[in-house]
Design an enzyme around this catalytic site. Sequence first.
Site, PDB file in Angstrom:
ATOM      1  N   GLY A 210      48.402  41.864  39.518  1.00  0.00           N
ATOM      2  CA  GLY A 210      47.560  41.320  38.473  1.00  0.00           C
ATOM      3  C   GLY A 210      48.255  41.332  37.117  1.00  0.00           C
ATOM      4  O   GLY A 210      49.360  41.857  36.945  1.00  0.00           O
TER       5      GLY A 210
ATOM      6  N   THR B 102      43.741  43.986  46.296  1.00  0.00           N
ATOM      7  CA  THR B 102      44.235  44.361  47.631  1.00  0.00           C
ATOM      8  C   THR B 102      43.079  44.605  48.588  1.00  0.00           C
ATOM      9  O   THR B 102      43.106  44.166  49.746  1.00  0.00           O
ATOM     10  CB  THR B 102      45.120  45.615  47.530  1.00  0.00           C
ATOM     11  OG1 THR B 102      46.240  45.338  46.677  1.00  0.00           O
ATOM     12  CG2 THR B 102      45.619  46.023  48.902  1.00  0.00           C
TER      13      THR B 102
ATOM     14  N   SER C  11      48.416  50.612  43.625  1.00  0.00           N
ATOM     15  CA  SER C  11      48.770  49.348  42.995  1.00  0.00           C
ATOM     16  C   SER C  11      49.876  48.649  43.784  1.00  0.00           C
ATOM     17  O   SER C  11      50.881  49.253  44.158  1.00  0.00           O
ATOM     18  CB  SER C  11      49.242  49.598  41.560  1.00  0.00           C
ATOM     19  OG  SER C  11      49.657  48.400  40.959  1.00  0.00           O
ATOM     20  N   SER C  12      49.680  47.351  44.037  1.00  0.00           N
ATOM     21  CA  SER C  12      50.713  46.562  44.716  1.00  0.00           C
ATOM     22  C   SER C  12      51.844  46.300  43.728  1.00  0.00           C
ATOM     23  O   SER C  12      51.645  45.654  42.707  1.00  0.00           O
ATOM     24  CB  SER C  12      50.135  45.236  45.213  1.00  0.00           C
ATOM     25  OG  SER C  12      49.126  45.456  46.156  1.00  0.00           O
TER      26      SER C  12
ATOM     27  N   GLU D 185      49.427  42.440  33.652  1.00  0.00           N
ATOM     28  CA  GLU D 185      49.725  43.800  33.221  1.00  0.00           C
ATOM     29  C   GLU D 185      50.055  43.839  31.731  1.00  0.00           C
ATOM     30  O   GLU D 185      50.885  43.057  31.247  1.00  0.00           O
ATOM     31  CB  GLU D 185      50.891  44.384  34.031  1.00  0.00           C
ATOM     32  CG  GLU D 185      50.548  44.590  35.503  1.00  0.00           C
ATOM     33  CD  GLU D 185      51.661  45.270  36.281  1.00  0.00           C
ATOM     34  OE1 GLU D 185      52.784  45.347  35.742  1.00  0.00           O
ATOM     35  OE2 GLU D 185      51.411  45.701  37.420  1.00  0.00           O
TER      36      GLU D 185
ATOM     37  N   SER E 142      45.513  44.549  37.207  1.00  0.00           N
ATOM     38  CA  SER E 142      45.870  45.663  38.078  1.00  0.00           C
ATOM     39  C   SER E 142      44.715  46.667  38.110  1.00  0.00           C
ATOM     40  O   SER E 142      44.231  47.110  37.074  1.00  0.00           O
ATOM     41  CB  SER E 142      47.139  46.346  37.562  1.00  0.00           C
ATOM     42  OG  SER E 142      47.473  47.455  38.360  1.00  0.00           O
TER      43      SER E 142
END
Length: 976
Positions: free
Chosen positions: A373, A105, A153-154, A375, A100
Amino acid sequence: LPTSMWVGDMVLLEPLNEDSFIENLRKRFDHNEIYTYIGSVVISMNPYRSLPIFTPEKVEEYRNRNFYELSPHIYALADEAYRSLRDQDKDQCILITGESGAGKTEASKLVMSYVAAVCGKGQEVNKVKEQLLQSNPVLEAFGNAKTVRNDNSSRFGKYMDIEFDFKGDPLGGVISNYLLEKSRVCKQPRGERNFHIFYQLLSGASGDTLTKLKLDRDFSKYNYLSLDSATVSGLDDAASFRTVRNAMQIVGFMEDEVQSVLELVAAVLKLGNIEFKPESRVNGFDESRVKDKNGETIQSVLERAFSYRTVEAKMEKVSTTLNVAQAYYARDALAKNLYSRLFSWLVTRINESIKVGLAKTRHKVMGVLDIYGFEIFEDNSFEQFIINYCNEKLQQIFIELTLREEQEEYVREGIEWTNIEYFNNAVICDLIENNQNGILAMLDEECLRPGTVTDDTFLDKLNTICAEHQHFESRLSKNSKFLTDHSLPHSCFRIQHYAGKVLYRVEGFVDKNNDLLYRDLSQAMYKATHSLMRQLFPEGNPAKVNLKRPPTAGFQFKASVGGLMRNLQTKNPNYIRCIKPNDKKASHIFTDSLVCHQVRYLGLMENVRVRRAGYAFRQPYEPCLERYKMLCRQTWPHWRGPARDGVEVLLIDCSVPAEEFAYGRSKIFIRNPRTLFTLEERRRACLQDLATLIQKIYRGWKCRTHFILLKKSQVVVAAWYRRYAQQKKYEKIKRATLVMQSFTRGWKVCLSACIEYMPVSLQMQKYFLGLKTTMPSMSPIDNTWSAQPYSFLEGAHTELRRIFHFWRFTEEKKAVYEEKLEASEIFKDKKALYPSSVSQPFKGDYLEIQKNPKYQKLNSAVEEKVLLADVVNKINRANGKGSPRLFLLTKSNFVLADQKTGQVKASVPLPDLTSVSVSTQSDGFFALKLKEGSASAAKGDFLLSSEHLIEIITKLHRTGTTAADKDQINIDISDE
């Protein structure tokens, strides 16, 4: 390292070790070279700043270039994938992985923008590209949030399949979303925010919009919005809201749909402000009641759903009261479900706009995966467990396709190979997803079994079944060193992932996996008057009660990840491995230990070793021979023997060194990419020579055919011309003979007559010759005539005057001049457009409606004679856009019809027309005002635009005058 060691491809790094690998990344990062290759894999370092390497000039620089021809760039990988899809008909997928905050993205956006820039152009293609690109801002607003590691963050996984036609032009796509982190709706960790859309709505919506939604701009008034990080530097929530609104419009959302979405976002915020108070009952049970502390009003059916829960078992219904804690749980569960379903609806709605219709031919597909990603937080729960499981599966795909599969292919093909050791994380995936004793299977078993189920009972089961597993640790497992390792609490378990050890707190696993929503709440939502809300809760329909337990969140996610993996394995993979250089989200900082950790768990060193020991290119013999056979006279145009023998002959003829290739059982292996580039360059030159040869033969054939045709035509033309010339010569001689005869006969007659009437004939001759010089002008207002010279010629003089004026000024010309005079009376010195129209004749029928078969249907619909037919623009009063219409004027009506179909849109009798309004400027706009109360006035007045404004209004005025009273149609010329 010396400058020569700043290699763009790690395969060329000497010496190869972990220190030189990290140092090479550091040197390139310090010089703004954020991309590095490992063969065809791209390593991307997040620079945490804008760099001038993503300009349109860079796009053109990397367009249609060989992968290794220029310095490493994400555009090179995108171009290679796109050209393989377009030219070789190979479906592609681009897998973007990393932690992350590593820049996944942004990498996906760069890939999509590059493909959009290099593919075809055109109105329809540009519309599809714009919709695909504009889906990103919408999904980011509703699915992204600020975390401690990433400001954007996605919090969901996204996979987009983009479909292309045979030319490589995009046709549309399909988006799949995975596991939205809906727990963030109700609670955010310290230093993090809720989803972007909440802050964007409150910051960017207009005052009227917030009033309609009954919202306040103050973040502090909403319990679901964290206040310690509500404002993020570098993020303009108000501008982002405008961007999202514009993107939704481009994607295809209707205005009422946008409004419905914003209403549900506001509803989630208001749900967080609902508070409860305890109320004791006579039977001793506690009951919750909604207290209207913050002024939030809710429906009675929803208020009851927060206080009672109805449980159905077969034919029995049992209603139990909810205490305050259970009521808050129900409220948060409803808010999370509402937002999660709204997000899924958004994805479905976007797919409806960008999907490709059914086609008989197979479309080419490029998939782009942008998923959360790996984490590792201080407090890791069910969401991090699921996210890290997905990353384990992606790492397994990487291992399968780049390490194990590559080495196994050498063995299958009989290529001499020294095996390279690497870590295979299949054992970790099995620990999590095994159907018998995997962690997800045991979690589902706990959620479904009767009796008391808690997070502790789930942990006990893990300790019983997974205690011996080498990648699992807990306080009670044999692998745990709890006597010396105090970092492992009692209510936690630890998994040694490929990216490192992660400690998971078991609290909340069972509830989050169950993902249950009380049926009373679903039914309350279904009873709402809001159409979209009813649509999101179909199970609330009393007529469709389903007592079957819904699948758990873990089961659904495992199934969707399995489908994703199967999809990816059908495509040619392209990898982008994202690395973040530091944890501070700051530019120009390179933390060696952090980068080294990511390099290790991503298996990049093993990847380099495999690529260095292997071959850069491999292809089956048949397509290889088919592609390069024109380079050798023996294989061109057809090779009759086995394909392998043809490839051997080809490579020998091309003088490729023997150490640069190896023959497998079914494929040819080429070691150095430069060898492949040389073959491609020679093939391109050969194709140019072949194209020149084809052009030469075709041009020769075309010229010969054209010459033969000209020769035949010349003979025919010459024959016809000779015939024509003789005919013209005969007619000329005949005419000359007749003239000579007539002059001779006339001379004889005149000679005899002149003897008797010589004086009168001379006067008549003088009179007629004088008329030639005294003839009046052709002006219609010039009524003069020459004086009468002789009294005996009075009758002839008067008759000649009548004949001349009648010939000069017919009724048709008179009408035209009258119209011009009337136009002058109406517009002269009043309308700026009038002077330029004086020299233009009034044509009337500009469409030739009587002759044009296209308007036969329209001509039959209009029974009277058409006085004027022209194309005008009808101005839409709602948005100001113009639509082309056919304007027809008859003696009693004017008609507006569709230009393409000829269908009559409006037919208005002239008595219903009260006035025509125009401005004093040089524009072509005019407004037709209809009589109030007439049947034609139902559609309202007309605002039109025409290049023949002067003629249209003049004819309207004249026709309306003859159809009714003199002052029936008023002409209003003003600036208003």
